[in-house]
Design an enzyme around this catalytic site. Structure first.
Site, PDB file in Angstrom:
ATOM      1  N   LYS A 184       0.854  -1.184   0.000  1.00 41.33           N
ATOM      2  CA  LYS A 184       0.000   0.000   0.000  1.00 41.33           C
ATOM      3  C   LYS A 184       0.896   1.241   0.000  1.00 41.33           C
ATOM      4  CE  LYS A 184      -4.068   0.195   0.541  1.00 41.33           C
ATOM      5  NZ  LYS A 184      -5.132   0.164  -0.499  1.00 41.33           N
ATOM      6  N   THR A 229      -3.508  -5.212   0.663  1.00 42.90           N
ATOM      7  CA  THR A 229      -2.847  -3.919   0.879  1.00 42.90           C
ATOM      8  C   THR A 229      -3.653  -3.063   1.845  1.00 42.90           C
ATOM      9  OG1 THR A 229      -3.890  -2.811  -1.013  1.00 42.90           O
ATOM     10  CG2 THR A 229      -1.833  -4.018  -1.430  1.00 42.90           C
ATOM     11  N   HIS A 277      19.940  26.320 -11.926  1.00 44.19           N
ATOM     12  CA  HIS A 277      20.765  27.331 -12.580  1.00 44.19           C
ATOM     13  C   HIS A 277      20.235  28.744 -12.368  1.00 44.19           C
ATOM     14  CE1 HIS A 277      23.003  24.172 -14.563  1.00 44.19           C
ATOM     15  NE2 HIS A 277      21.894  23.667 -15.076  1.00 44.19           N
TER      16      HIS A 277
END
Length: 297
Positions: free
Chosen positions: A12, A57, A246
């Site tokens: 899960k 799950t 940058h």
């Protein structure tokens, strides 16, 4: 030619879990995002749809919430170990468990000059992470952080690089260096003061970033990882990923203005991505410590 099922796991992903301690008028909060993944003889589920060995799950999710109450949530490494040990030790036929956790920090609201007992503001700058693996090879803990946005306005250079016919980038001996750092460190033990080590590792990395006269972001990562390993014998390796955020000096000459590294265009993308693994020589094998599930940690 035979076709076979390779490595597999299931679980899960990203159960959002908030634990509030209300034992006194001053409440405490821990805010987690938890992923569980189980490993074992689950081939029949994949090959024939046979669910007889499959712990749902949904049950894994419920276990995380139940443990938040019964075991409590202190250091996320401890919480992950509790979950992983339960799945491997108490649930047959599970042979391995991977727990990945993100923790979101909060700071207390200040009201009339004092910290409020039960109101918080979401805190940055980074997300703390932990990845715990328990299987036949042992117990493996990887601490970490991500989205630590850090910038210095000088003390960084980039010159002397390889050039070819497509190179347009100019050399510089004074540039802004910024990144959103992802760092992970693998422990050699589970007898660790997790919170204290986390704070110190972050402190060391920020110090190295700030104080090194950097000739390249690669060099900065090396110094960060090396300094952590020198300070912490309980850490076997450090893995770092740093997108180069940058900042280009903006051309103000059309407006008759000089720009001595004061006004910048902060580029969103593309960006350089610098990655490094710094290892302690002779460190214990990692086993499946780096085998990810949802990739949260």
């Amino acid at each position: 030619m035979a076709i076979i099922l390779g490595d597999n796991q299931y679980g899960k992903a990203e159960s959002r879990l908030v634990r509030i301690y209300r034992d006194s008028p001053r409440h405490e909060i821990r805010d987690l995002n938890v992923t569980t993944a189980l490993r074992g003889p689950f081939e029949p589920a994949y090959l024939a749809g046979d669910q007889s060995n499959v712990l749902p799950t949904d049950t894994q999710k419920n276990t995380a919430y139940a443990f938040a109450k019964s075991k409590g949530v202190e250091a996320i490494e401890t919480f992950g170990l509790e979950l992983a040990r339960h799945f491997v030790g108490d649930v047959s036929p599970v042979t391995g468990a991977r727990i990945e956790i993100e923790e979101y920090a909060w700071e207390r609201a200040v009201v009339n000059g004092a910290e409020h007992d039960h109101t918080w503001l979401r805190k940055g700058p980074e997300i703390r992470t932990a990845a715990i693996t328990v299987d036949a090879s042992g117990e493996h803990v990887v601490g970490g952080l991500k989205e630590l946005v850090i910038l210095k306005s000088t003390g960084s250079e980039f010159a002397g690089f390889l050039k070819d016919e497509y190179t347009t980038l100019g050399e510089t001996n004074d540039r802004v260096m910024a990144t959103a750092l992802k760092a992970q460190w693998r422990f050699t033990s589970t007898a660790v003061d997790w919170d204290a080590v986390y704070a110190d590792v972050k402190r060391i990395m920020v110090r190295e970033f700030a104080t090194l006269q950097s000739l390249a972001l690669q060099q900065t990562l090396w110094h960060m990882g090396k300094a952590v390993l020198e300070a912490h014998d309980e850490i076997a390796e450090v893995r770092l990923a740093a997108p180069n955020k940058h900042h280009f000096a903006y051309d103000l000459s059309p407006y008759g203005m000089d720009n001595p590294n004061e006004v910048f265009w902060a580029a969103d993308r593309p960006y350089g991505l610098i990655e490094a693994q710094i290892l302690r020589e002779g460190a214990a094998p990692a086993g499946d410590a780096w085998r990810v599930s949802a990739g949260l940690a």
